[in-house]
Design a protein around this motif. Structure first.
Motif, PDB file in Angstrom:
ATOM      1  N   PHE A   7      16.750  30.499  16.704  1.00 21.43           N
ATOM      2  CA  PHE A   7      17.810  30.740  17.682  1.00 21.43           C
ATOM      3  C   PHE A   7      18.736  29.524  17.757  1.00 21.43           C
ATOM      4  O   PHE A   7      18.369  28.405  17.372  1.00 21.43           O
ATOM      5  N   PHE A   8      19.901  29.776  18.299  1.00 21.29           N
ATOM      6  CA  PHE A   8      20.828  28.694  18.637  1.00 21.29           C
ATOM      7  C   PHE A   8      21.427  29.006  19.999  1.00 21.29           C
ATOM      8  O   PHE A   8      21.971  30.095  20.215  1.00 21.29           O
ATOM      9  N   ALA A   9      21.298  28.068  20.930  1.00 27.36           N
ATOM     10  CA  ALA A   9      21.920  28.203  22.256  1.00 27.36           C
ATOM     11  C   ALA A   9      23.132  27.291  22.304  1.00 27.36           C
ATOM     12  O   ALA A   9      23.004  26.075  22.130  1.00 27.36           O
ATOM     13  N   SER A  10      24.298  27.869  22.524  1.00 18.56           N
ATOM     14  CA  SER A  10      25.524  27.070  22.597  1.00 18.56           C
ATOM     15  C   SER A  10      25.788  26.661  24.038  1.00 18.56           C
ATOM     16  O   SER A  10      25.316  27.296  24.985  1.00 18.56           O
ATOM     17  N   CYS A  11      26.562  25.589  24.205  1.00 15.95           N
ATOM     18  CA  CYS A  11      26.894  25.103  25.539  1.00 15.95           C
ATOM     19  C   CYS A  11      28.182  24.307  25.478  1.00 15.95           C
ATOM     20  O   CYS A  11      28.617  23.896  24.403  1.00 15.95           O
ATOM     21  N   PRO A  12      28.818  24.064  26.621  1.00 16.57           N
ATOM     22  CA  PRO A  12      30.010  23.214  26.636  1.00 16.57           C
ATOM     23  C   PRO A  12      29.676  21.805  26.172  1.00 16.57           C
ATOM     24  O   PRO A  12      28.558  21.318  26.346  1.00 16.57           O
ATOM     25  N   LYS A  13      30.665  21.156  25.596  1.00 21.21           N
ATOM     26  CA  LYS A  13      30.484  19.792  25.124  1.00 21.21           C
ATOM     27  C   LYS A  13      30.078  18.883  26.277  1.00 21.21           C
ATOM     28  O   LYS A  13      30.650  18.936  27.367  1.00 21.21           O
ATOM     29  N   GLY A  14      29.079  18.056  26.028  1.00 19.35           N
ATOM     30  CA  GLY A  14      28.595  17.146  27.053  1.00 19.35           C
ATOM     31  C   GLY A  14      27.335  17.623  27.746  1.00 19.35           C
ATOM     32  O   GLY A  14      26.688  16.867  28.476  1.00 19.35           O
ATOM     33  N   LEU A  15      26.955  18.895  27.539  1.00 23.20           N
ATOM     34  CA  LEU A  15      25.787  19.454  28.206  1.00 23.20           C
ATOM     35  C   LEU A  15      24.575  19.556  27.278  1.00 23.20           C
ATOM     36  O   LEU A  15      23.520  20.054  27.673  1.00 23.20           O
ATOM     37  N   GLU A  16      24.722  19.091  26.040  1.00 25.49           N
ATOM     38  CA  GLU A  16      23.679  19.322  25.041  1.00 25.49           C
ATOM     39  C   GLU A  16      22.325  18.743  25.451  1.00 25.49           C
ATOM     40  O   GLU A  16      21.290  19.417  25.316  1.00 25.49           O
ATOM     41  N   SER A  17      22.285  17.523  25.928  1.00 21.03           N
ATOM     42  CA  SER A  17      21.000  16.903  26.265  1.00 21.03           C
ATOM     43  C   SER A  17      20.342  17.601  27.448  1.00 21.03           C
ATOM     44  O   SER A  17      19.112  17.750  27.490  1.00 21.03           O
ATOM     45  N   LEU A  18      21.150  18.021  28.417  1.00 17.73           N
ATOM     46  CA  LEU A  18      20.605  18.771  29.544  1.00 17.73           C
ATOM     47  C   LEU A  18      20.041  20.114  29.085  1.00 17.73           C
ATOM     48  O   LEU A  18      18.970  20.544  29.536  1.00 17.73           O
ATOM     49  N   VAL A  35      25.799  19.048  18.152  1.00 19.72           N
ATOM     50  CA  VAL A  35      27.071  19.132  18.870  1.00 19.72           C
ATOM     51  C   VAL A  35      27.315  20.577  19.294  1.00 19.72           C
ATOM     52  O   VAL A  35      27.308  21.492  18.465  1.00 19.72           O
ATOM     53  N   GLY A  36      27.485  20.781  20.583  1.00 18.93           N
ATOM     54  CA  GLY A  36      27.816  22.119  21.080  1.00 18.93           C
ATOM     55  C   GLY A  36      26.632  23.016  21.310  1.00 18.93           C
ATOM     56  O   GLY A  36      26.817  24.212  21.591  1.00 18.93           O
ATOM     57  N   GLY A  37      25.382  22.494  21.234  1.00 19.33           N
ATOM     58  CA  GLY A  37      24.257  23.361  21.507  1.00 19.33           C
ATOM     59  C   GLY A  37      22.938  22.815  21.020  1.00 19.33           C
ATOM     60  O   GLY A  37      22.802  21.639  20.667  1.00 19.33           O
ATOM     61  N   VAL A  38      21.945  23.703  20.990  1.00 24.00           N
ATOM     62  CA  VAL A  38      20.574  23.339  20.638  1.00 24.00           C
ATOM     63  C   VAL A  38      19.977  24.414  19.736  1.00 24.00           C
ATOM     64  O   VAL A  38      20.025  25.606  20.069  1.00 24.00           O
ATOM     65  N   PHE A  39      19.410  24.001  18.608  1.00 23.71           N
ATOM     66  CA  PHE A  39      18.619  24.893  17.760  1.00 23.71           C
ATOM     67  C   PHE A  39      17.194  24.922  18.302  1.00 23.71           C
ATOM     68  O   PHE A  39      16.656  23.895  18.725  1.00 23.71           O
ATOM     69  N   ALA A  57      23.462  27.239  29.212  1.00 21.97           N
ATOM     70  CA  ALA A  57      23.928  27.786  27.936  1.00 21.97           C
ATOM     71  C   ALA A  57      25.124  28.698  28.112  1.00 21.97           C
ATOM     72  O   ALA A  57      25.301  29.328  29.157  1.00 21.97           O
ATOM     73  N   ASN A  58      25.944  28.752  27.075  1.00 24.13           N
ATOM     74  CA  ASN A  58      26.997  29.762  27.000  1.00 24.13           C
ATOM     75  C   ASN A  58      26.468  31.041  26.365  1.00 24.13           C
ATOM     76  O   ASN A  58      26.691  32.133  26.862  1.00 24.13           O
ATOM     77  N   ARG A  59      25.770  30.875  25.229  1.00 21.18           N
ATOM     78  CA  ARG A  59      25.279  32.036  24.482  1.00 21.18           C
ATOM     79  C   ARG A  59      23.927  31.707  23.857  1.00 21.18           C
ATOM     80  O   ARG A  59      23.635  30.543  23.558  1.00 21.18           O
ATOM     81  N   VAL A  60      23.131  32.745  23.647  1.00 20.94           N
ATOM     82  CA  VAL A  60      21.882  32.628  22.897  1.00 20.94           C
ATOM     83  C   VAL A  60      22.015  33.501  21.659  1.00 20.94           C
ATOM     84  O   VAL A  60      22.193  34.726  21.766  1.00 20.94           O
ATOM     85  N   LEU A  61      21.961  32.866  20.491  1.00 17.65           N
ATOM     86  CA  LEU A  61      22.177  33.563  19.220  1.00 17.65           C
ATOM     87  C   LEU A  61      20.860  33.678  18.457  1.00 17.65           C
ATOM     88  O   LEU A  61      20.133  32.681  18.314  1.00 17.65           O
ATOM     89  N   LEU A  62      20.560  34.881  17.979  1.00 23.92           N
ATOM     90  CA  LEU A  62      19.427  35.107  17.087  1.00 23.92           C
ATOM     91  C   LEU A  62      19.919  34.951  15.650  1.00 23.92           C
ATOM     92  O   LEU A  62      20.750  35.730  15.179  1.00 23.92           O
ATOM     93  N   VAL A  63      19.438  33.935  14.955  1.00 26.04           N
ATOM     94  CA  VAL A  63      19.896  33.653  13.598  1.00 26.04           C
ATOM     95  C   VAL A  63      19.210  34.614  12.625  1.00 26.04           C
ATOM     96  O   VAL A  63      17.969  34.663  12.547  1.00 26.04           O
TER      97      VAL A  63
END
Length: 727
Positions: A7-18, A35-39, A57-63
């Motif tokens: 999966f990949f969860a995207s988020c606004p810039k600056g929120l990645e560590s949170l 940058v822009g999310g978490v795998f 998160a903005n979105r949760v993507l199933l790769v």
């Protein structure tokens, strides 16, 4: 799909560590920040939990696949190679969300089009037909990214951005996205504050996003429970029973939370529209009675007394200004916010999220931490404050006279004329000392041509001295006048024990013909002073006048006394000091009218310095004569304080108050309520009120009353009447 998925969860810039920490708490495996999310990896159940519970998160993507992509052919084949029949039925719809690029794909529209062709060809070759495209509400949103020689194909399980919780109808003028608000709350350590029994206040809450997200967070309520649409709803791999069990669990947690005691969460805003929007959003979120908002100016933001709240968090997203004039006013808004925090909330924590961090430097509190975030494309910072004395910063630019060497001053030998002038200053200051202390006067007139040969006015602005030289009559020898002025300037530092650099000298000329007052300097240095319950800005260097007519002090204080619950109009408002007094005194609203853009900008600064918004306290740049012709409001209290004469190029004709008094008074009385009061004042020394005015209206001469103790020696400086409608 019980196996581990990517999966990949995207988020606004600056929120990645949170977001990384949040996903780990949700039991994500192999979580890796980028940058822009978490795998991350895990089961489909984990992905469902992330969709429902992620606040960031903005979105949760199933790769689905990652393949080499050197050219357009590789790109097409990589998309087509996915077993689309496992995910999408022929009667379903789909859409493509494309990002990235390479030499063969320079436009996102082209990248999306080629991916659509690949999926369509996959189905056409297998089934003889293909699913349709629905760009607005597809059954399956396919996310494709091309970067670093790879094409990644994924399914968007969110459907639409997860920041859309489902409670917000209206966002106000500049709403924070919900996941950004959640990040701000986490950075401000709100969960820990709430756990200690602390409260959350937002004095400029807008549509209430920080408050609602803070409530959901402190009660551990899943932020996605109100959403009606998910990207997996019609995905062929969806497992409804797993999803329904996760939702049921979250609903049970919410039900239990609603029965518990909640922390105090309260917001205020000056805008009725913002408060209405916040109340609707709170209701939509199911948080009625848990989160409260009230319409209140920042000027009235104090620690509530209805509960014992010795500790808490003040968190707010003030305006930060996009135009220069806005920023100049907001300097004083931030200063007022800082002063309020220092006075009302010692020992508390505070956070200010702003797109203009320099404004935070005006608050008089040193930030202990700063976090870089983005509000959309705007680089912003969350400034964190511990409201403790060790972090307080005093504005040294407002501390004057502190470095005077009294010994050096006493060693100065004055001429006989300068010594005589110094003696008069000392005498006047001694006579006014008790009055000053009893009435808490910080700015006053110390001398006004008491001795004809020394034709100056000397005003004390809380330690800085403003000297205005009157033009000498033609019969006075210019050399003698120059000598006396030198004696004045020599005597003041000795008599008043101030530094020469804290003395400002100006020459006052009579305004005749086409002569207009001009600027003196361009320093744009404002000094904050207090008068009654208000804070006001004066400028001692740039203009002939300072922004505050000291002789009208009693009139302004009376307006503050009379203004509670009243509708106030200020005509020829100058820097709107009377409007500030009215607003602080509790006026329902104020309107201030003047033709000068410079003075109206100054007026906005005065309002902002007192935490007053332009929503309730409006300024109007207009010719008063013309403005009154179209005014549809009615006022309970009006100040009409016109100049003696004006020939401004911005107005038609000229203004001569002796000649035009009936016109202006009649037009003003036309917008005065039947039981209202109009205060008419002017500084025309030879002015006489027409008998026609006394015949039409009830008139009370208040001139003698309106002159405070420091103007008893110059009784002709202005005239003042209270005018009412006859019964």
């Amino acid at each position: 799909m019980s196996q581990k998925l990517s999966f990949f969860a995207s988020c606004p810039k600056g929120l990645e560590s949170l977001l990384l920490e949040e996903l780990k708490q949700l039991q994500a495996d192999k979580a890796k920040e980028t940058v822009g999310g978490v795998f991350f990896s895990g089961s489909l159940e984990l992905a469902y939990r992330c969709c429902l519970w992620s606040r960031l998160a903005n979105r949760v993507l199933l790769v689905l696949s990652v393949s080499d992509c050197r050219n357009l052919e590789d790109y097409y084949n990589g998309v087509k190679a996915v077993e689309w029949a496992d995910h999408l039925g022929l009667d379903n719809t789909f859409a493509i969300d494309f990002s990235g690029g390479m030499s063969d794909i320079k436009h996102t529209h082209f990248g999306a089009l080629k991916a659509k062709d690949a999926i369509a060809d996959y189905f056409t070759e297998r089934e003889g037909r293909r699913p349709n495209i629905d760009a607005n509400h597809p059954d399956l949103l396919v996310n494709i990214r091309v970067a670093k020689g790879k094409v990644t194909v994924a399914i968007d399980l969110s459907g639409e951005s997860l920041h859309r919780r489902g409670y917000r109808e209206s966002g106000g003028l500049a709403p924070l996205k919900e996941n950004l608000a959640a990040a701000i709350l986490l950075r401000a350590d709100w969960p820990a504050v709430a756990a200690r029994g602390g409260v959350l206040y937002d004095p400029m809450c807008g549509s209430g996003t920080l408050l609602i997200e803070g409530a959901l967070m402190s009660a551990n309520i899943a932020p996605g429970l109100l959403r009606l649409y998910w990207g997996f709803d019609r995905w062929l791999g969806h497992q409804p029973k797993v999803w329904q069990a996760i939702v049921a669990e979250a609903e049970a947690i919410k039900t239990e939370a609603l029965s518990r005691q909640w922390p105090e969460i309260r917001g205020y805003d000056a805008s009725p529209k913002a408060v209405d929007a916040a109340m609707r959003n709170i209701e939509n979120a199911g948080l009625e009675g848990k989160v409260r908002v009230l319409r209140k100016e920042l000027a009235n933001f104090v620690k509530p007394t209805h509960i014992t709240n010795d500790y808490g968090l003040i968190l707010t997203n003030p305006p930060y200004g996009e135009r220069l004039g806005e920023v100049e006013s907001l300097v004083h808004l931030y200063r007022h916010l800082g002063q309020t925090m220092r006075k009302e909330f010692p020992g508390w924590q505070a956070g200010v999220f702003t797109g203009n961090p320099d404004l935070g430097k005006q608050m008089g509190i040193k930030s202990r931490k700063q976090y870089q975030l983005y509000n959309g494309p705007i680089p912003s910072k969350l400034l964190m404050f511990a409201i403790e004395e060790q972090y307080f910063v005093d504005d040294k630019s407002r501390q004057v006279g502190a470095a005077v060497d009294n010994k050096t001053l006493t060693d100065v030998v004055l001429s006989s004329g300068a010594q005589m002038f110094a003696n008069r200053l000392k005498k006047n200051r001694k006579q006014l000392a008790k009055w000053k202390k009893q009435n808490e006067i910080t700015c006053y007139r110390l001398y006004d041509a008491d001795m004809p040969e020394y034709a100056v006015a000397v005003d004390d602005y809380n330690g800085q001295i403003h000297v205005a030289e009157y033009v000498a009559p033609a019969s006075v020898n210019p050399e003698a006048a120059a000598t006396r002025l030198k004696e004045v300037m020599a005597a003041i530092p000795v008599a008043l024990e101030v530094r020469p650099e804290d003395i400002v000298l100006k020459q006052r000329l009579r305004q005749k013909g086409t002569n207009q007052y001009q600027k003196y300097k361009e320093e744009k240095t404002y000094k904050e002073i207090t008068e009654g319950q208000t804070k006001l800005l004066v400028n001692l260097t740039d203009y002939l006048d300072t922004g505050l007519f000291l002789d009208h002090r009693l009139v302004r204080l009376k307006i503050a006394e009379m203004a509670k619950g009243q509708r106030f109009l200020n005509l020829f408002c100058y820097t709107a000091t009377a409007s500030v007094h009215a607003a602080v005194g509790g006026a329902t609203f104020t309107d201030s009218v003047d033709l000068s853009a410079t003075y109206l900008d100054w007026a906005k600064k005065n309002l902002a310095l007192n935490g007053l918004s332009e929503l309730s306290h409006r300024t109007h740049r207009a010719d008063v004569r013309e403005w009154l012709k179209t005014c549809e409001n009615v006022y309970d209290l009006i100040l009409l304080d016109p100049p003696t004469f004006s020939n401004s190029k911005k107005m038609d004709g000229t203004l001569d108050i002796q000649r035009d008094q009936e016109e202006f008074i009649d037009a003003t009385m036309a917008v005065l309520a039947q039981d209202g009061v109009m205060i008419f004042s002017n500084n025309h020394r030879k002015f006489t009120l027409d008998d026609s005015i006394r015949e039409k209206y009830q008139v009370e001469d208040k001139t003698r009353w309106s002159l405070d103790k420091d103007f008893e020696r110059s009784t002709k400086i202005h005239q003042c009447w209270f005018i009412k409608h006859k019964a």
